[in-house]
Design an enzyme around this catalytic site. Structure first.
Site, PDB file in Angstrom:
ATOM      1  N   THR A  22      37.934  38.390  39.209  1.00 47.90           N
ATOM      2  CA  THR A  22      38.141  37.913  40.575  1.00 47.90           C
ATOM      3  C   THR A  22      36.904  38.058  41.446  1.00 47.90           C
ATOM      4  O   THR A  22      36.616  37.204  42.290  1.00 47.90           O
ATOM      5  CB  THR A  22      39.295  38.715  41.218  1.00 47.90           C
ATOM      6  OG1 THR A  22      40.462  38.468  40.442  1.00 47.90           O
ATOM      7  CG2 THR A  22      39.556  38.296  42.642  1.00 47.90           C
ATOM      8  N   THR A  98      39.851  43.059  36.727  1.00 50.07           N
ATOM      9  CA  THR A  98      40.571  44.335  36.787  1.00 50.07           C
ATOM     10  C   THR A  98      41.662  44.455  35.712  1.00 50.07           C
ATOM     11  O   THR A  98      42.017  45.560  35.327  1.00 50.07           O
ATOM     12  CB  THR A  98      41.229  44.527  38.169  1.00 50.07           C
ATOM     13  OG1 THR A  98      42.066  43.403  38.434  1.00 50.07           O
ATOM     14  CG2 THR A  98      40.193  44.674  39.254  1.00 50.07           C
TER      15      THR A  98
HETATM   16  N1  ASP Z   1      42.625  38.002  36.163  1.00 49.76           N
HETATM   17  C1  ASP Z   1      41.501  38.722  36.733  1.00 49.76           C
HETATM   18  C2  ASP Z   1      40.795  39.438  35.578  1.00 49.76           C
HETATM   19  O1  ASP Z   1      41.194  40.485  35.179  1.00 49.76           O
HETATM   20  C3  ASP Z   1      41.976  39.667  37.763  1.00 49.76           C
HETATM   21  C4  ASP Z   1      40.883  40.475  38.436  1.00 49.76           C
HETATM   22  O2  ASP Z   1      39.707  40.331  38.261  1.00 49.76           O
HETATM   23  O3  ASP Z   1      41.273  41.356  39.187  1.00 49.76           O
HETATM   24  O4  ASP Z   1      39.841  38.915  35.076  1.00 49.76           O
END
Ligand code: ASP
EC number: 3.5.1.1
Length: 356
Positions: A22, A98
């Site tokens: 993200t 994340t």
């Molecule tokens: N879907 C994203 C990922 O894990 C979510 C994020 O970055 O928080 O790549």
């Protein structure tokens, strides 16, 4: 993958590795869906990066990856980048989605043997281009932590996650919230630092390498691992099909409370049979905090008798990646069990009674 050197002052040099997630995403104006964007986007949106006063160089995964698509291949790619650039940089910051950040951080803690420099993972819940983003603070503080030294020695020579004010040992973390900025927790090990007005390190909790051996990167991982999450009413078919997966080597079994499971005969027989076939079954608790103690209740004790070993207070993320790492190095089931009974890099607390 692109490399972009950005030499500034003669201060700490940090390599920023953008893998995806993200933090570097942008909203597609037509569909409203978040899509990965070129890393230049991040730099455009963060002029603060230049102001930090460190020499920050960047490498970007091309294409950037959503972390739900990452796994052993991507972990090896990150390890290779760190190993190839190890001598030139004082610390490494990894921008990562994340969702599976705790798995990657756990895996890297095992794959980067003799690490003596900081490897700090961070990301964000809101893209860096958005007004209320948590990405800027996370990134700036992660860079400061990666650059921090005392008497010329890195303050945190570990694989960590920095997120929303807390610096956590990577292999002790889990993602616990899909919405809040405060998305990670380390329930069974204290934070290594807290960032308020100052960054306050709890240096007594930081892992320091005992020897000064050179970094030894590892690239061998075995994917023949499964997670068996128990639930009341689980059927013999479910357990049987998991334990009979061809080439299966290790199972992380998520049990109840302090490591309890039903004592049905069919269940214990299936476990015993799998153990006899050389499958290593590691008992971790479904509870967020606390440790497995199979001696505590009859139901846990029966698992011990069936040959299940304790994962103590390991997270599932850490137990899975540790099994991949150990089996990847060709260890026998008995050797894997011995290594699961000790802490390789601070990932588990072994009670005194179990220490050899
Ligand atoms: N879907 C994203 C990922 O894990 C979510 C994020 O970055 O928080 O790549």
């Amino acid at each position: 993958m692109t490399v972009n050197m950005n030499d500034q002052k003669d201060k700490a040099s940090i390599l920023l590795i953008y893998t995806g997630g993200t933090i570097g995403m942008i909203e597609n104006p037509e569909t409203g869906v978040l899509e990965s964007f070129n890393f230049q986007h991040l730099r455009d949106n963060m002029p603060e990066l230049k102001k930090l006063g460190y020499s920050v160089s960047t490498i970007q995964f091309d294409p950037a990856m959503d972390s739900s698509e990452m796994g052993p291949e991507s972990w090896m790619k990150i390890v290779k980048i760190i190993a190839d650039n190890y001598a030139q940089f004082d610390g490494f910051v990894i921008l990562h989605g994340t969702d599976t950040m705790s798995f990657t951080a756990s895996a890297l803690s095992f794959m980067l043997e003799n690490l003596s420099k900081p490897v700090i993972f961070t990301g964000s819940q809101l893209p860096i281009g958005m007004l209320r983003t948590d990405g800027k603070e996370n990134l700036i503080t992660a860079i400061e932590i990666a650059a921090a030294k005392e008497n010329g020695v890195p303050v945190v020579p570990e694989v960590c996650i920095f997120f929303e004010n807390d610096l956590l040992r990577g292999n002790r973390t889990s993602k616990i919230n899909a919405d809040n900025f405060n998305a990670f927790r380390s329930y069974n090990y204290p934070a290594l630092a807290h960032a308020g007005i100052y960054i306050k390190y709890d240096t007594g909790q930081v892992y320091h390498p005992v020897s000064r051996k050179p970094l030894k990167p590892h690239y061998l991982l075995d994917r023949n691992i499964a997670i068996l999450k128990l639930f009341p009413g689980i059927s013999p078919q479910v357990v049987e099909s998991i334990l009979n997966i061809p080439d299966l080597k290790g199972v992380v079994m998520e049990t109840f409370g302090s490591g309890n499971a039903p004592s049905y005969d069919w269940f214990l027989t299936m476990l015993r049979d799998a153990v006899d076939r050389g499958i290593v079954i590691v008992n971790v608790t479904q509870c967020c905090a606390g440790s497995v103690e199979m001696h505590r209740y009859e139901t846990g004790h029966k698992l011990l008798e069936a040959g299940v070993i304790s994962g103590f207070d390991s997270t599932t993320e850490s137990a899975v990646t540790k099994l991949m790492f150990l089996f990847g190095h060709g260890l026998s089931p008995e050797e894997v069990k011995d290594h699961m009974n000790c802490s390789l890099i601070g990932e588990v607390t072994i009670p005194d009674a179990f220490r050899s």
